[in-house]
Write a protein that holds these residues in place. Structure first.
Motif, PDB file in Angstrom:
ATOM      1  N   PRO A  55     -41.936  -3.342  77.476  1.00 52.59           N
ATOM      2  CA  PRO A  55     -40.589  -2.981  77.965  1.00 52.59           C
ATOM      3  C   PRO A  55     -39.535  -3.779  77.209  1.00 52.59           C
ATOM      4  CG  PRO A  55     -42.067  -3.518  79.791  1.00 52.59           C
ATOM      5  CD  PRO A  55     -42.781  -3.888  78.529  1.00 52.59           C
ATOM      6  N   ALA A  56     -38.405  -3.156  76.966  1.00 48.54           N
ATOM      7  CA  ALA A  56     -37.320  -3.812  76.252  1.00 48.54           C
ATOM      8  C   ALA A  56     -36.039  -3.703  77.069  1.00 48.54           C
ATOM      9  CB  ALA A  56     -37.126  -3.166  74.879  1.00 48.54           C
ATOM     10  N   GLU A  57     -35.218  -4.699  76.964  1.00 52.73           N
ATOM     11  CA  GLU A  57     -33.910  -4.686  77.615  1.00 52.73           C
ATOM     12  C   GLU A  57     -32.954  -3.840  76.778  1.00 52.73           C
ATOM     13  OE1 GLU A  57     -33.136  -6.062  80.558  1.00 52.73           O
ATOM     14  OE2 GLU A  57     -35.254  -6.582  80.717  1.00 52.73           O
ATOM     15  N   PRO A  58     -31.968  -3.211  77.412  1.00 55.80           N
ATOM     16  CA  PRO A  58     -30.989  -2.442  76.633  1.00 55.80           C
ATOM     17  C   PRO A  58     -30.285  -3.339  75.616  1.00 55.80           C
ATOM     18  CG  PRO A  58     -30.724  -2.039  78.989  1.00 55.80           C
ATOM     19  CD  PRO A  58     -31.712  -3.154  78.837  1.00 55.80           C
ATOM     20  N   ALA A  59     -29.961  -2.756  74.485  1.00 53.17           N
ATOM     21  CA  ALA A  59     -29.290  -3.515  73.434  1.00 53.17           C
ATOM     22  C   ALA A  59     -27.926  -3.987  73.918  1.00 53.17           C
ATOM     23  CB  ALA A  59     -29.133  -2.652  72.188  1.00 53.17           C
ATOM     24  N   ALA A  60     -27.575  -5.222  73.573  1.00 52.63           N
ATOM     25  CA  ALA A  60     -26.285  -5.771  73.981  1.00 52.63           C
ATOM     26  C   ALA A  60     -25.134  -5.006  73.343  1.00 52.63           C
ATOM     27  CB  ALA A  60     -26.217  -7.250  73.606  1.00 52.63           C
ATOM     28  N   SER A  61     -25.400  -4.367  72.204  1.00 55.79           N
ATOM     29  CA  SER A  61     -24.349  -3.648  71.484  1.00 55.79           C
ATOM     30  C   SER A  61     -24.269  -2.184  71.893  1.00 55.79           C
ATOM     31  CB  SER A  61     -24.599  -3.752  69.980  1.00 55.79           C
ATOM     32  OG  SER A  61     -25.839  -3.136  69.678  1.00 55.79           O
ATOM     33  N   ALA A  62     -24.820  -1.839  73.074  1.00 54.93           N
ATOM     34  CA  ALA A  62     -24.776  -0.450  73.531  1.00 54.93           C
ATOM     35  C   ALA A  62     -23.322   0.009  73.621  1.00 54.93           C
ATOM     36  CB  ALA A  62     -25.464  -0.316  74.887  1.00 54.93           C
ATOM     37  N   ALA A  63     -23.088   1.234  73.195  1.00 51.64           N
ATOM     38  CA  ALA A  63     -21.733   1.781  73.182  1.00 51.64           C
ATOM     39  C   ALA A  63     -21.224   1.964  74.607  1.00 51.64           C
ATOM     40  CB  ALA A  63     -21.723   3.108  72.442  1.00 51.64           C
ATOM     41  N   PRO A  64     -19.930   1.746  74.832  1.00 53.22           N
ATOM     42  CA  PRO A  64     -19.384   1.975  76.173  1.00 53.22           C
ATOM     43  C   PRO A  64     -19.443   3.463  76.525  1.00 53.22           C
ATOM     44  CG  PRO A  64     -17.627   1.525  74.599  1.00 53.22           C
ATOM     45  CD  PRO A  64     -18.929   1.315  73.876  1.00 53.22           C
ATOM     46  N   ALA A  65     -19.398   3.758  77.820  1.00 49.69           N
ATOM     47  CA  ALA A  65     -19.436   5.151  78.283  1.00 49.69           C
ATOM     48  C   ALA A  65     -18.359   5.968  77.584  1.00 49.69           C
ATOM     49  CB  ALA A  65     -19.242   5.202  79.793  1.00 49.69           C
ATOM     50  N   GLY A  66     -18.727   7.160  77.152  1.00 52.98           N
ATOM     51  CA  GLY A  66     -17.788   8.064  76.493  1.00 52.98           C
ATOM     52  C   GLY A  66     -17.645   7.857  75.002  1.00 52.98           C
ATOM     53  N   ALA A  67     -18.270   6.815  74.459  1.00 52.70           N
ATOM     54  CA  ALA A  67     -18.137   6.530  73.030  1.00 52.70           C
ATOM     55  C   ALA A  67     -19.095   7.359  72.190  1.00 52.70           C
ATOM     56  CB  ALA A  67     -18.370   5.051  72.761  1.00 52.70           C
ATOM     57  N   ARG A  68     -20.049   8.041  72.848  1.00 52.77           N
ATOM     58  CA  ARG A  68     -21.016   8.870  72.137  1.00 52.77           C
ATOM     59  C   ARG A  68     -20.927  10.285  72.683  1.00 52.77           C
ATOM     60  NH1 ARG A  68     -25.813   4.889  73.659  1.00 52.77           N
ATOM     61  NH2 ARG A  68     -24.731   5.228  75.601  1.00 52.77           N
ATOM     62  N   ARG A  69     -21.425  11.215  71.880  1.00 50.31           N
ATOM     63  CA  ARG A  69     -21.523  12.619  72.299  1.00 50.31           C
ATOM     64  C   ARG A  69     -22.995  12.935  72.482  1.00 50.31           C
ATOM     65  NH1 ARG A  69     -20.468  17.290  68.106  1.00 50.31           N
ATOM     66  NH2 ARG A  69     -21.356  19.011  69.279  1.00 50.31           N
ATOM     67  N   TRP A  70     -23.394  13.266  73.711  1.00 47.79           N
ATOM     68  CA  TRP A  70     -24.777  13.585  74.020  1.00 47.79           C
ATOM     69  C   TRP A  70     -24.965  15.091  73.954  1.00 47.79           C
ATOM     70  CZ3 TRP A  70     -28.479   9.907  74.838  1.00 47.79           C
ATOM     71  CH2 TRP A  70     -28.029   8.598  75.016  1.00 47.79           C
ATOM     72  N   CYS A  71     -25.871  15.546  73.083  1.00 46.67           N
ATOM     73  CA  CYS A  71     -26.209  16.959  72.952  1.00 46.67           C
ATOM     74  C   CYS A  71     -27.652  17.122  73.431  1.00 46.67           C
ATOM     75  CB  CYS A  71     -26.068  17.421  71.504  1.00 46.67           C
ATOM     76  SG  CYS A  71     -24.375  17.313  70.897  1.00 46.67           S
ATOM     77  N   LEU A  72     -27.850  17.936  74.449  1.00 42.69           N
ATOM     78  CA  LEU A  72     -29.161  18.084  75.067  1.00 42.69           C
ATOM     79  C   LEU A  72     -29.727  19.463  74.782  1.00 42.69           C
ATOM     80  CD1 LEU A  72     -28.197  16.711  78.598  1.00 42.69           C
ATOM     81  CD2 LEU A  72     -28.912  15.401  76.591  1.00 42.69           C
ATOM     82  N   ILE A  73     -30.949  19.500  74.254  1.00 43.17           N
ATOM     83  CA  ILE A  73     -31.687  20.754  74.116  1.00 43.17           C
ATOM     84  C   ILE A  73     -32.620  20.805  75.314  1.00 43.17           C
ATOM     85  CG2 ILE A  73     -33.235  22.142  72.707  1.00 43.17           C
ATOM     86  CD1 ILE A  73     -32.228  20.607  70.261  1.00 43.17           C
ATOM     87  N   ALA A  74     -32.363  21.740  76.235  1.00 41.74           N
ATOM     88  CA  ALA A  74     -33.034  21.750  77.533  1.00 41.74           C
ATOM     89  C   ALA A  74     -34.473  22.226  77.456  1.00 41.74           C
ATOM     90  CB  ALA A  74     -32.255  22.635  78.505  1.00 41.74           C
ATOM     91  N   ASP A  75     -35.256  21.749  78.416  1.00 45.56           N
ATOM     92  CA  ASP A  75     -36.619  22.214  78.633  1.00 45.56           C
ATOM     93  C   ASP A  75     -36.578  23.375  79.618  1.00 45.56           C
ATOM     94  OD1 ASP A  75     -35.729  20.465  80.696  1.00 45.56           O
ATOM     95  OD2 ASP A  75     -37.786  20.363  81.439  1.00 45.56           O
ATOM     96  N   GLN A  76     -37.712  24.000  79.861  1.00 48.51           N
ATOM     97  CA  GLN A  76     -37.774  25.102  80.812  1.00 48.51           C
ATOM     98  C   GLN A  76     -37.955  24.614  82.252  1.00 48.51           C
ATOM     99  OE1 GLN A  76     -40.885  27.684  79.390  1.00 48.51           O
ATOM    100  NE2 GLN A  76     -39.788  28.157  77.505  1.00 48.51           N
ATOM    101  N   GLY A  77     -38.255  23.337  82.435  1.00 44.88           N
ATOM    102  CA  GLY A  77     -38.519  22.807  83.772  1.00 44.88           C
ATOM    103  C   GLY A  77     -37.290  22.332  84.526  1.00 44.88           C
TER     104      GLY A  77
END
Length: 195
Positions: A55-77
């Protein structure tokens, strides 16, 4: 799960078939077995590759909320829409897409999360086609200009054991090939690989 071995007469070669509950899952033809002799390991456990999940801890340099664009390719479930809602509630910019987005050099970094691996449950012709679609998505992302700052994430369930307790349970063999391909992507295209 069972293994069926057939020795070819007069050749010293063996054909092996790995079968699951649905039929043949893997065939190996023309294996040659020979004694290890002096090269044999003292401990039989040394004959096996052991992958351990750390297990790893989240990176300290994680981008703040809204700083990235999440594109999701959905599953059928149905996990795609649920993840979309969770990301939006966390303040992220997220959308469902059919494939890798076009390059956007000036925009926010793109995190492409492909959930289609979750649909792989049987080892058949559709399985090969599903793996091919995932590979094509990875190749499309690789062709984006480096300035586009896009990363790919594959979501699997049961593709590999992450604890000793899970090692004793049945794995999702249809999703397992992605573990090897992911390792290759992380090595060869590290800046494009999310996880």
């Amino acid at each position: 799960m069972s293994v069926h071995l057939i020795r070819r007469a007069g050749s010293g070669l063996i054909d092996a078939t790995l079968r699951d509950g649905q039929g043949p899952a893997l065939e190996l033809r023309g294996l040659r077995l020979q004694p290890l002799g002096e090269r044999a390991p003292a401990d039989p456990a040394d004959c096996f590759y052991d992958l351990q999940w750390v297990p790893a801890e989240p990176a300290a340099s994680a981008a703040p909320a809204g700083a990235r664009r999440w594109c999701l390719i959905a599953d059928q479930g149905g996990l795609g829409p649920a993840l979309l809602n969770a990301l939006r509630q966390a303040g992220e910019t997220a959308e469902l897409v059919d494939g890798p987005p076009a390059a956007d050099d000036a925009g926010a970094p793109i995190e492409l999360v492909d959930l289609r691996a979750l649909d792989l449950s049987r080892l058949d012709a559709e399985h090969a086609a599903g793996l091919h679609r995932l590979l094509l998505g990875a190749q499309a992302l690789e062709r984006l200009p480096p300035s586009s700052r896009a990363r790919l994430w594959w979501v699997t369930r049961g593709a590999m054991a992450v604890s000793p307790a899970e090692a004793a349970t049945a794995l999702a063999l249809a999703q397992s090939p992605l573990s090897g391909l992911a390792a290759v992507m992380a090595t060869e295209q590290g800046e494009r690989w999310g996880g």
